[in-house]
Design a protein around this motif. Structure first.
Motif, PDB file in Angstrom:
ATOM      1  N   VAL A 183       0.833  -1.208   0.000  1.00  9.61           N
ATOM      2  CA  VAL A 183       0.000   0.000   0.000  1.00  9.61           C
ATOM      3  C   VAL A 183       0.862   1.251   0.000  1.00  9.61           C
ATOM      4  CG1 VAL A 183      -1.657   1.370   1.344  1.00  9.61           C
ATOM      5  CG2 VAL A 183      -1.940  -1.107   1.165  1.00  9.61           C
ATOM      6  N   GLU A 184       1.888   1.252   0.848  1.00 11.22           N
ATOM      7  CA  GLU A 184       2.731   2.455   0.974  1.00 11.22           C
ATOM      8  C   GLU A 184       3.431   2.775  -0.348  1.00 11.22           C
ATOM      9  OE1 GLU A 184       1.972   3.763   3.599  1.00 11.22           O
ATOM     10  OE2 GLU A 184       1.388   2.072   4.848  1.00 11.22           O
ATOM     11  N   VAL A 187       0.847   4.363  -2.593  1.00 16.05           N
ATOM     12  CA  VAL A 187       0.395   5.683  -2.118  1.00 16.05           C
ATOM     13  C   VAL A 187       1.498   6.731  -2.268  1.00 16.05           C
ATOM     14  CG1 VAL A 187      -0.293   7.027  -0.073  1.00 16.05           C
ATOM     15  CG2 VAL A 187      -1.361   4.810  -0.515  1.00 16.05           C
ATOM     16  N   ALA A 208      -9.661   1.416  -1.829  1.00 19.04           N
ATOM     17  CA  ALA A 208     -10.084   2.198  -0.658  1.00 19.04           C
ATOM     18  C   ALA A 208     -11.566   2.007  -0.371  1.00 19.04           C
ATOM     19  CB  ALA A 208      -9.769   3.680  -0.872  1.00 19.04           C
ATOM     20  N   GLY A 211     -12.961   1.509   3.465  1.00 24.75           N
ATOM     21  CA  GLY A 211     -12.677   2.466   4.531  1.00 24.75           C
ATOM     22  C   GLY A 211     -11.197   2.480   4.806  1.00 24.75           C
ATOM     23  N   VAL A 213      -7.424   1.385   3.519  1.00 23.85           N
ATOM     24  CA  VAL A 213      -6.836   1.182   2.203  1.00 23.85           C
ATOM     25  C   VAL A 213      -6.029  -0.112   2.158  1.00 23.85           C
ATOM     26  CG1 VAL A 213      -5.411   2.201   0.404  1.00 23.85           C
ATOM     27  CG2 VAL A 213      -6.706   3.650   1.948  1.00 23.85           C
TER      28      VAL A 213
ATOM     29  N   PRO B 125       1.374  12.094   6.733  1.00 25.15           N
ATOM     30  CA  PRO B 125       0.574  10.897   6.459  1.00 25.15           C
ATOM     31  C   PRO B 125       0.792   9.821   7.502  1.00 25.15           C
ATOM     32  CG  PRO B 125       2.451  11.000   4.965  1.00 25.15           C
ATOM     33  CD  PRO B 125       2.478  12.265   5.771  1.00 25.15           C
ATOM     34  N   GLY B 126      -0.230   8.993   7.662  1.00 28.27           N
ATOM     35  CA  GLY B 126      -0.090   7.789   8.467  1.00 28.27           C
ATOM     36  C   GLY B 126       0.083   6.595   7.562  1.00 28.27           C
ATOM     37  N   ARG B 127       0.387   5.469   8.159  1.00 30.72           N
ATOM     38  CA  ARG B 127       0.481   4.265   7.338  1.00 30.72           C
ATOM     39  C   ARG B 127      -0.884   3.939   6.726  1.00 30.72           C
ATOM     40  NH1 ARG B 127       2.064   0.022  11.157  1.00 30.72           N
ATOM     41  NH2 ARG B 127       1.643   1.588  12.725  1.00 30.72           N
ATOM     42  N   GLY B 128      -0.864   3.270   5.586  1.00 29.74           N
ATOM     43  CA  GLY B 128      -2.118   2.855   4.972  1.00 29.74           C
ATOM     44  C   GLY B 128      -2.890   3.994   4.346  1.00 29.74           C
ATOM     45  N   GLY B 129      -2.198   5.065   3.979  1.00 27.98           N
ATOM     46  CA  GLY B 129      -2.881   6.146   3.266  1.00 27.98           C
ATOM     47  C   GLY B 129      -3.668   7.085   4.155  1.00 27.98           C
ATOM     48  N   GLY B 147     -11.583   6.593   4.070  1.00 32.19           N
ATOM     49  CA  GLY B 147     -10.769   5.936   3.040  1.00 32.19           C
ATOM     50  C   GLY B 147      -9.334   6.425   3.018  1.00 32.19           C
ATOM     51  N   ALA B 148      -8.787   6.523   1.804  1.00 37.50           N
ATOM     52  CA  ALA B 148      -7.381   6.920   1.636  1.00 37.50           C
ATOM     53  C   ALA B 148      -7.272   8.423   1.792  1.00 37.50           C
ATOM     54  CB  ALA B 148      -6.874   6.490   0.267  1.00 37.50           C
ATOM     55  N   TYR B 150      -5.143  10.525   2.867  1.00 37.87           N
ATOM     56  CA  TYR B 150      -3.963  11.279   2.430  1.00 37.87           C
ATOM     57  C   TYR B 150      -4.085  11.640   0.947  1.00 37.87           C
ATOM     58  CZ  TYR B 150       0.696  12.272   0.754  1.00 37.87           C
ATOM     59  OH  TYR B 150       1.747  12.864   0.135  1.00 37.87           O
ATOM     60  N   LEU B 151      -4.439  10.656   0.134  1.00 34.82           N
ATOM     61  CA  LEU B 151      -4.597  10.935  -1.302  1.00 34.82           C
ATOM     62  C   LEU B 151      -5.765  11.886  -1.540  1.00 34.82           C
ATOM     63  CD1 LEU B 151      -3.938   7.343  -2.711  1.00 34.82           C
ATOM     64  CD2 LEU B 151      -2.396   9.326  -2.741  1.00 34.82           C
TER      65      LEU B 151
END
Lengths: 224, 224
Positions: A183-184, A187, A208, A211, A213, B125-129, B147-148, B150-151
């Motif tokens: 994922v990282e 992203v 996504a 909820g 990702v 950002p955190g892990r997983g978007g 959801g994601a 950050y994106l």
């Protein structure tokens, strides 16, 4: 600065087995290595890949300037032994950086922050107590990658009288070991990076919908 | 700068259920909140905890100077709605920072790096978007934590013509959601932090025997 990039050339990234076949893991591992080498060269250094088996640089997806700046050294010893053989061991030795080959999110900026730390030992920890990258300027410091290596490296630095700085970087903390780590890459990888490109070529995309990702793989995209 | 710290005051951290009972989760969540508030105050700001239910500051393990600098605002709306209601919405409005309450590794240094970014929107950002912390200076930017995020936040910033800077911090990227995240608290928490102290009081310790570091819990240390 000498920059060492250890690389498991045979059967890399076995913990990605749930998501990728052996040949796909090799492709993605080499793409991540390519991104790390490009960042090291972008930061103005000439990396040495310390590989567990012979590695053909011409088969790596790297640009010509990265290829000519990169050396390969084959070393069958354990990671800890191979790295320790390359650390400074006398006054006047140049600093040595060790950057893991699976830091797919590495950027020139992140490496420059690490390389410019002026402590005797600068460590970028990985998740789970690991050590993802470090710079060693002290002649008595040695690594031990087994177990909680970040804590061990703090202790080893204390024992030899070296001051240690911890470098706070999400990019350097993110080694790609498990399927969730993909994922990282998707992203945060840039459009010119090889690792996210290799994953997309293998059919991976972000999902996504739930909820949280995750990565999903397109049907019929497996290569074996 | 206004600093908003959203906090789920009832049934926090349900994804830690495999490791902690409901009352233990509440204790650890409040310890992490205490550490975040101390870092915000240490960085020279006065935080507002936006809590989903009334919260007694006197029951939090915080020092007096942190307590008197902290306000509580109860807001039963969703995280996204509660945050958006507090973002700048006109020219001349002060910048607003939003820092999640489960960033147990937060330090004054990490926050100062975030707070000093001069972009219209700065995101850690955190892990997983995810989006773990951000600073908003643009009057048209709004959050969407589903959801994601950050994106989504990158896209929202583009849509409203705001420039966005991504802040590279392992400490700010580490939200404590799942049992595996407890390792990070024990490895990187300082001796004066409440969150690692609360985990040790509950019997947790690092276990590096297996090569990879996990947390182990002492026998007979469960409180329910």
């Amino acid at each position: 600065m000498h920059v060492v990039v250890p690389f498991a050339a045979t059967e890399p990234k076995t913990r990605l087995a749930a998501a990728l076949s052996p040949s796909e893991r090799s492709t993605v591992a080499r793409a991540m290595l390519a991104d790390v080498l490009a960042a090291v060269v972008g930061a103005g250094h000439e990396p040495t890949v310390v590989a567990t088996a012979p590695l053909d640089l011409d088969a790596l997806p790297i640009a010509d300037d990265v290829r000519v700046s990169t050396a390969v050294s084959v070393d069958e010893r354990s990671l800890t032994e191979a790295v320790n053989a390359r650390l400074p061991n006398g006054c006047g030795d140049e600093a040595v950086a060790v950057v893991m080959a699976d830091l797919a999110l590495t950027t020139v900026d992140a490496l420059e922050t690490l390389f410019s730390a002026d402590a005797d030992v600068a460590v970028a920890p990985g998740r789970g107590g690991g050590t993802n990258a470090l710079v060693v300027r002290h002649p008595d410091f040695r690594v031990d990658y087994h177990g909680a290596s970040y804590l061990d490296h703090c202790e080893i630095a204390r024992d030899v009288g070296a001051n240690l700085e911890t470098v706070d970087s999400f990019r350097l903390a993110t080694d790609v070991d498990e399927p969730a780590d993909l994922v990282e890459v998707l992203v945060h990888g840039s459009e010119t990076d090889r690792a996210p490109a290799s994953l997309r070529e293998l059919g991976f995309e972000l999902d996504a919908d739930g909820g949280r990702v995750t990565v999903a793989r397109l049907e019929n995209s497996t290569t074996e």
